[in-house]
Write a protein that holds these residues in place. Structure first.
Motif, PDB file in Angstrom:
ATOM      1  N   ARG A  10      -0.298  14.639 -14.714  1.00  0.00           N
ATOM      2  CA  ARG A  10      -0.163  13.968 -16.006  1.00  0.00           C
ATOM      3  C   ARG A  10      -1.202  12.858 -16.192  1.00  0.00           C
ATOM      4  N   ARG A  11      -2.062  12.647 -15.159  1.00  0.00           N
ATOM      5  CA  ARG A  11      -3.039  11.546 -15.166  1.00  0.00           C
ATOM      6  C   ARG A  11      -2.346  10.230 -15.550  1.00  0.00           C
ATOM      7  N   LYS A  12      -1.301   9.948 -14.815  1.00  0.00           N
ATOM      8  CA  LYS A  12      -0.513   8.746 -15.060  1.00  0.00           C
ATOM      9  C   LYS A  12      -0.480   7.907 -13.779  1.00  0.00           C
ATOM     10  N   ILE A  13      -0.733   6.607 -13.899  1.00  0.00           N
ATOM     11  CA  ILE A  13      -0.707   5.705 -12.758  1.00  0.00           C
ATOM     12  C   ILE A  13       0.117   4.483 -13.133  1.00  0.00           C
ATOM     13  N   VAL A  14       1.053   4.115 -12.241  1.00  0.00           N
ATOM     14  CA  VAL A  14       1.865   2.914 -12.417  1.00  0.00           C
ATOM     15  C   VAL A  14       1.500   1.951 -11.286  1.00  0.00           C
ATOM     16  N   PHE A  15       1.017   0.768 -11.646  1.00  0.00           N
ATOM     17  CA  PHE A  15       0.580  -0.236 -10.688  1.00  0.00           C
ATOM     18  C   PHE A  15       1.604  -1.355 -10.578  1.00  0.00           C
ATOM     19  N   ALA A  16       1.705  -1.904  -9.370  1.00  0.00           N
ATOM     20  CA  ALA A  16       2.419  -3.155  -9.143  1.00  0.00           C
ATOM     21  C   ALA A  16       1.625  -3.944  -8.108  1.00  0.00           C
ATOM     22  N   GLY A  17       1.358  -5.201  -8.405  1.00  0.00           N
ATOM     23  CA  GLY A  17       0.533  -6.006  -7.514  1.00  0.00           C
ATOM     24  C   GLY A  17       1.218  -7.289  -7.111  1.00  0.00           C
ATOM     25  N   ALA A  18       0.976  -7.716  -5.870  1.00  0.00           N
ATOM     26  CA  ALA A  18       1.510  -8.980  -5.363  1.00  0.00           C
ATOM     27  C   ALA A  18       0.334  -9.829  -4.906  1.00  0.00           C
ATOM     28  N   GLY A  19      -0.197 -10.646  -5.822  1.00  0.00           N
ATOM     29  CA  GLY A  19      -1.294 -11.533  -5.493  1.00  0.00           C
ATOM     30  C   GLY A  19      -2.589 -10.832  -5.149  1.00  0.00           C
ATOM     31  N   HIS A  20      -2.728  -9.572  -5.565  1.00  0.00           N
ATOM     32  CA  HIS A  20      -3.903  -8.787  -5.188  1.00  0.00           C
ATOM     33  C   HIS A  20      -4.863  -8.641  -6.368  1.00  0.00           C
ATOM     34  N   SER A  21      -6.119  -8.360  -6.025  1.00  0.00           N
ATOM     35  CA  SER A  21      -7.142  -8.172  -7.065  1.00  0.00           C
ATOM     36  C   SER A  21      -6.865  -6.909  -7.867  1.00  0.00           C
TER      37      SER A  21
END
Length: 491
Positions: free
Chosen positions: A368-379
């Motif tokens: 589906r060319r779908k990306i879910v991001f979650a970041g913890a203090g990261h670039s």
């Protein structure tokens, strides 16, 4: 190091006792008077025609003892100065290869040679083994390696390393190779092909054993004199100590790198709809940067990069524990990256209370060319495509372990066909030496400038970005930071 005093006081008696190996006392013995002057006990001779016979006529005598001592002392100081300058240059080297090149170059100046090479082959058999040349191409070194070791002076030094007494200064001089009786025919052929007629070899030997040997080659039959041999021996005595320290450092770095690589994925998984490549380098002390790529149910893919604070074995071990825990959480609830990082943050507060970490997790559905991001203090990740090169806007959040309860909203993006998503650690930005805002701009410019022919290959794209961003190269010896660059191209 060799310290040379700025002012020297010369007394004949101490000089005769202290400078025996420099040949000064021999000169004194030859020049010093043997007893009381003859004219002190000779009878008085009357004047003849107004000439006083007690006034000696001018005579052609040798130089006084003081002048000889001064000349010898000046030569001694000159030799010490030369050794001081050469060892100062050697101290400036930070890797084994740099140090070996400097040893060959400095030794060539001391023994009056134009070419040479150094063979590093520690007697303990633990490596590393390498050969560097001066005035010799890689093919020339290959020709020299075909010569039977027993027919060469340096080969005999290396083969006898285990049984030789540490610290000995035995050398191998071949002043006229082409006319040497019993010379191996292949050795004679290689010498004629490379155009050298004589060689001089010295061991690289220290208290812990021999590390290798150095050989210098002469275009014509020649042999260094006693003074040159003595200077070269003194220089190599110090050089061996420096090489031994670098060897231990190189081995320690290799052990850290092996440990770190063992805690990271051996290979990236094959997932339909996405192609991946990773570039990773560990700093000399070892660090806590890591990455992961793991297949998830229903054709999904989890991508993670992270960094643990600190360096050394402790940070490496903490990195291994966090990565293993995150893999378990991702398998159970990978479709929700926020929940995965929340679980990891709770684990850190319980098991790693003295550390913090940054992390960026992506839950990808390639079909589906779908990306879910979650970041913890990261670039933030960087999206690279034909029509755009931009940072994905992720929410600002604290690193793991910094707050009593961590949680941040996720961000969803849709990469276009053929676009590549770059995930990286802060070490890539720190190695640029620029402030963070300029480092981000440099990374963006490097990604935007990737040639079109390289965009279809995530590995080639990553290599181009690293070569452009890093001023000293990916393998810069003095860089302390780890680097992780993970590239994922979506079809």
């Amino acid at each position: 190091m060799l310290d040379i005093a700025l002012h020297l006081r010369v007394d004949v008696d101490p000089l005769r006792a202290a400078q025996n190996d420099m040949g000064v006392c021999d000169a004194i013995e030859r020049i010093a008077p043997g007893g009381e002057p003859a004219d002190m006990s000779a009878p008085h001779v009357p004047k003849v025609a107004g000439i006083d016979p007690l006034v000696p006529p001018p005579a052609q005598t040798s130089a006084p003892a003081g002048a000889v001592i001064q000349d010898r002392l000046a030569g001694w100081v000159s030799d010490l100065t030369t050794l001081h300058e050469l060892t100062e240059r050697l101290v400036g080297t930070g890797t084994l290869d740099e140090a070996l090149h400097e040893v060959v170059r400095a030794g060539a100046a001391l023994v009056g040679a134009r070419r040479g090479f150094a063979a590093l082959e520690p007697a303990d058999g633990l490596g590393p083994a390498s050969t560097v040349g001066l005035g010799l191409a890689h093919a020339d070194l290959g020709h020299l390696e075909t010569v039977p070791r027993g027919s060469t002076a340096y080969g005999r030094i290396l083969d006898g390393a285990a049984g030789s007494a540490p610290g000995t200064d035995t050398d191998g001089a071949s002043p006229d190779l082409l006319h040497e009786e019993g010379l191996d025919p292949l050795h004679r052929e290689v010498a004629a092909r490379l155009g050298y007629a004589a060689s001089y070899a010295l061991p690289l030997a220290g208290p812990s054993g021999r590390l290798g040997a150095v050989v210098w080659l002469y275009d014509e039959p020649a042999e260094p004199g006693a003074r040159r041999r003595h200077l070269a021996s003194l220089y190599l005595r110090y050089a061996t100590e420096h090489l031994a320290r670098l060897l231990e450092l190189e081995r320690a770095r290799a052990r850290v790198a092996t440990l770190t690589e063992g805690l990271l994925p051996r290979r990236l998984p094959r997932v339909p709809g996405v192609r991946m490549a990773v570039r990773h380098r560990t700093g000399p002390l070892g660090g806590g940067d890591w990455y992961d790529a793991l297949p998830l149910p229903e054709g999904a893919l989890g991508l993670v990069v992270g960094s643990v604070t600190g360096s050394g074995p402790g940070a490496t071990a903490a990195m291994g524990r966090l990565r293993a825990s995150l893999r378990a959480y991702a398998v159970m609830e990978g479709e929700d990256p926020v929940a995965v990082l929340s679980d990891l943050e709770l684990l850190m507060r319980l098991t790693e209370p003295a550390r913090s970490a940054t992390a960026l997790m992506a839950y990808c559905e390639p079909a589906r060319r779908k990306i879910v991001f979650a970041g913890a203090g990261h670039s933030p990740p960087l999206i690279v495509g034909e029509r755009r090169t931009e940072y994905a806007e992720t929410t600002l959040s604290a690193p793991l372990g910094m707050l009593s309860c961590w949680e941040a909203p996720s961000v969803e993006i849709t990469p276009h066909p053929g676009e590549t998503v770059l995930l990286y650690t802060d070490g890539l930005l720190h190695r640029t030496g620029d402030p963070m805002d300029r480092a981000f701009a440099r990374l963006h410019a490097a990604a935007a400038g990737v040639p079109a022919v390289l965009r279809d290959d995530p590995g080639a794209l990553a290599d181009h970005v690293l070569r452009t961003v890093l001023p000293g190269g990916l393998d810069e010896a003095e860089a302390a930071q780890d680097i992780v660059l993970l590239a994922a191209r979506f079809n």
